[in-house]
Design a protein around this motif. Structure first.
Motif, mmCIF file in Angstrom:
data_model
loop_
_atom_site.group_PDB
_atom_site.id
_atom_site.type_symbol
_atom_site.label_atom_id
_atom_site.label_comp_id
_atom_site.label_asym_id
_atom_site.label_seq_id
_atom_site.Cartn_x
_atom_site.Cartn_y
_atom_site.Cartn_z
ATOM 1 N N CYS A 117 78.044 -7.013 39.400
ATOM 2 C CA CYS A 117 79.117 -8.007 39.328
ATOM 3 C C CYS A 117 80.421 -7.271 39.116
ATOM 4 N N GLN A 118 81.421 -7.620 39.881
ATOM 5 C CA GLN A 118 82.710 -6.956 39.763
ATOM 6 C C GLN A 118 83.460 -7.367 38.503
ATOM 7 N N PHE A 119 82.962 -8.384 37.792
ATOM 8 C CA PHE A 119 83.556 -8.776 36.518
ATOM 9 C C PHE A 119 82.921 -8.037 35.345
ATOM 10 N N GLY A 120 81.923 -7.231 35.605
ATOM 11 C CA GLY A 120 81.201 -6.530 34.540
ATOM 12 C C GLY A 120 79.752 -6.991 34.532
ATOM 13 N N PRO A 121 79.329 -7.683 33.459
ATOM 14 C CA PRO A 121 77.944 -8.164 33.413
ATOM 15 C C PRO A 121 77.654 -9.184 34.519
ATOM 16 N N VAL A 122 76.443 -9.147 35.030
ATOM 17 C CA VAL A 122 76.039 -10.081 36.099
ATOM 18 C C VAL A 122 76.134 -11.518 35.604
ATOM 19 N N SER A 123 75.992 -11.716 34.306
ATOM 20 C CA SER A 123 76.045 -13.069 33.761
ATOM 21 C C SER A 123 77.402 -13.734 34.011
ATOM 22 N N VAL A 124 78.469 -12.963 34.099
ATOM 23 C CA VAL A 124 79.788 -13.545 34.371
ATOM 24 C C VAL A 124 79.829 -14.102 35.789
ATOM 25 N N CYS A 125 79.262 -13.380 36.731
ATOM 26 C CA CYS A 125 79.214 -13.895 38.109
ATOM 27 C C CYS A 125 78.310 -15.114 38.186
ATOM 28 N N ASN A 126 77.180 -15.069 37.477
ATOM 29 C CA ASN A 126 76.294 -16.242 37.460
ATOM 30 C C ASN A 126 76.993 -17.441 36.823
ATOM 31 N N PHE A 127 77.784 -17.183 35.779
ATOM 32 C CA PHE A 127 78.596 -18.234 35.161
ATOM 33 C C PHE A 127 79.551 -18.824 36.189
ATOM 34 N N GLY A 128 80.221 -17.969 36.965
ATOM 35 C CA GLY A 128 81.167 -18.436 37.979
ATOM 36 C C GLY A 128 80.510 -19.295 39.033
ATOM 37 N N SER A 132 82.374 -16.253 44.175
ATOM 38 C CA SER A 132 81.581 -15.721 43.059
ATOM 39 C C SER A 132 80.211 -15.270 43.533
ATOM 40 N N SER A 133 79.616 -16.041 44.429
ATOM 41 C CA SER A 133 78.260 -15.711 44.855
ATOM 42 C C SER A 133 78.206 -14.637 45.929
ATOM 43 N N SER A 134 79.216 -14.561 46.777
ATOM 44 C CA SER A 134 79.114 -13.604 47.880
ATOM 45 C C SER A 134 79.856 -12.297 47.630
ATOM 46 N N LYS A 135 81.104 -12.375 47.252
ATOM 47 C CA LYS A 135 81.922 -11.170 47.150
ATOM 48 C C LYS A 135 81.817 -10.487 45.790
ATOM 49 N N ALA A 136 81.870 -11.275 44.719
ATOM 50 C CA ALA A 136 81.897 -10.683 43.386
ATOM 51 C C ALA A 136 80.543 -10.082 43.008
ATOM 52 N N LYS A 137 79.489 -10.500 43.699
ATOM 53 C CA LYS A 137 78.152 -9.968 43.404
ATOM 54 C C LYS A 137 77.684 -9.004 44.491
ATOM 55 N N SER A 138 78.583 -8.224 45.041
ATOM 56 C CA SER A 138 78.158 -7.253 46.038
ATOM 57 C C SER A 138 78.486 -5.859 45.535
ATOM 58 N N PRO A 139 77.613 -4.916 45.625
ATOM 59 C CA PRO A 139 76.240 -5.004 46.125
ATOM 60 C C PRO A 139 75.365 -5.855 45.209
ATOM 61 N N PRO A 140 74.225 -6.344 45.741
ATOM 62 C CA PRO A 140 73.349 -7.230 44.963
ATOM 63 C C PRO A 140 72.942 -6.586 43.640
ATOM 64 N N GLY A 141 72.884 -7.433 42.602
ATOM 65 C CA GLY A 141 72.499 -6.964 41.280
ATOM 66 C C GLY A 141 73.661 -6.463 40.447
#
Length: 172
Positions: free
Chosen positions: A49-60, A38-47
């Protein structure tokens, strides 16, 4: 429980304990993978999230870290119960693992229900590992419940007597 004889010495091996150890090891590793991906792959590029909103990656990330710490706490309590006979009984272990199953189920539903901009390996990994953690925690809970029931039967004398030991079998 079954007995193994090595060089004439009897060794008791509890199959349930081996299964629980395996499941806890898998839960520990899978929880790390969930928040690490969640922290490395799903949030690349920085800022992003591959799930849509960045909050979903932060949730993960948060969900995975908290779940990982809770898994460590349960493992420590189980080990302390085995070593020092603390009050963390198999029934309490069953309840704790049941809570963890619900914990990972919520994460799995959130990751599965989120519409992805594009399906990627990292989003599939997080989703799959969340579902597997749900199954692992549910299995751990079931094993703890089984162990609790087995201990109750032994306390009330309902279980069958143990088989004879090696020395009893070899007496003439």
């Amino acid at each position: 429980m079954f007995r193994l004889y090595l060089s004439g010495k009897e060794i008791n091996i509890d199959f349930i304990a081996i299964l629980k150890c395996l499941l806890y090891s898998l839960e520990f590793i899978w929880a790390i993978v969930t928040f690490a991906v969640s922290s490395s792959k799903a949030k690349s590029p920085p800022g992003t999230c591959q799930f849509g909103p960045v909050s979903v990656c932060n949730f993960g990330i948060a969900w995975g870290v908290i779940g990982w710490f809770l898994t460590i706490l349960i493992i420590v309590l189980v080990v302390l119960h085995v070593v020092k006979d603390t009050s963390f009984t198999p029934l309490k272990e069953c309840i704790a693992n049941g809570i963890m199953a619900v914990w990972w189920f919520i994460a799995a539903v959130v990751f599965s229900a989120k519409e992805h901009d594009h399906v990627s390996e990292s989003t599939n990994t997080i989703t799959a590992f969340s579902w597997m953690l749900t199954i692992f925690a549910a299995c751990s809970s079931a094993l703890a419940l089984y162990q609790s029931q087995r201990e109750k039967e032994e306390d009330f004398g309902l279980s069958a007597p143990p088989p004879p030991t090696y020395t009893e079998q070899t007496k003439i």
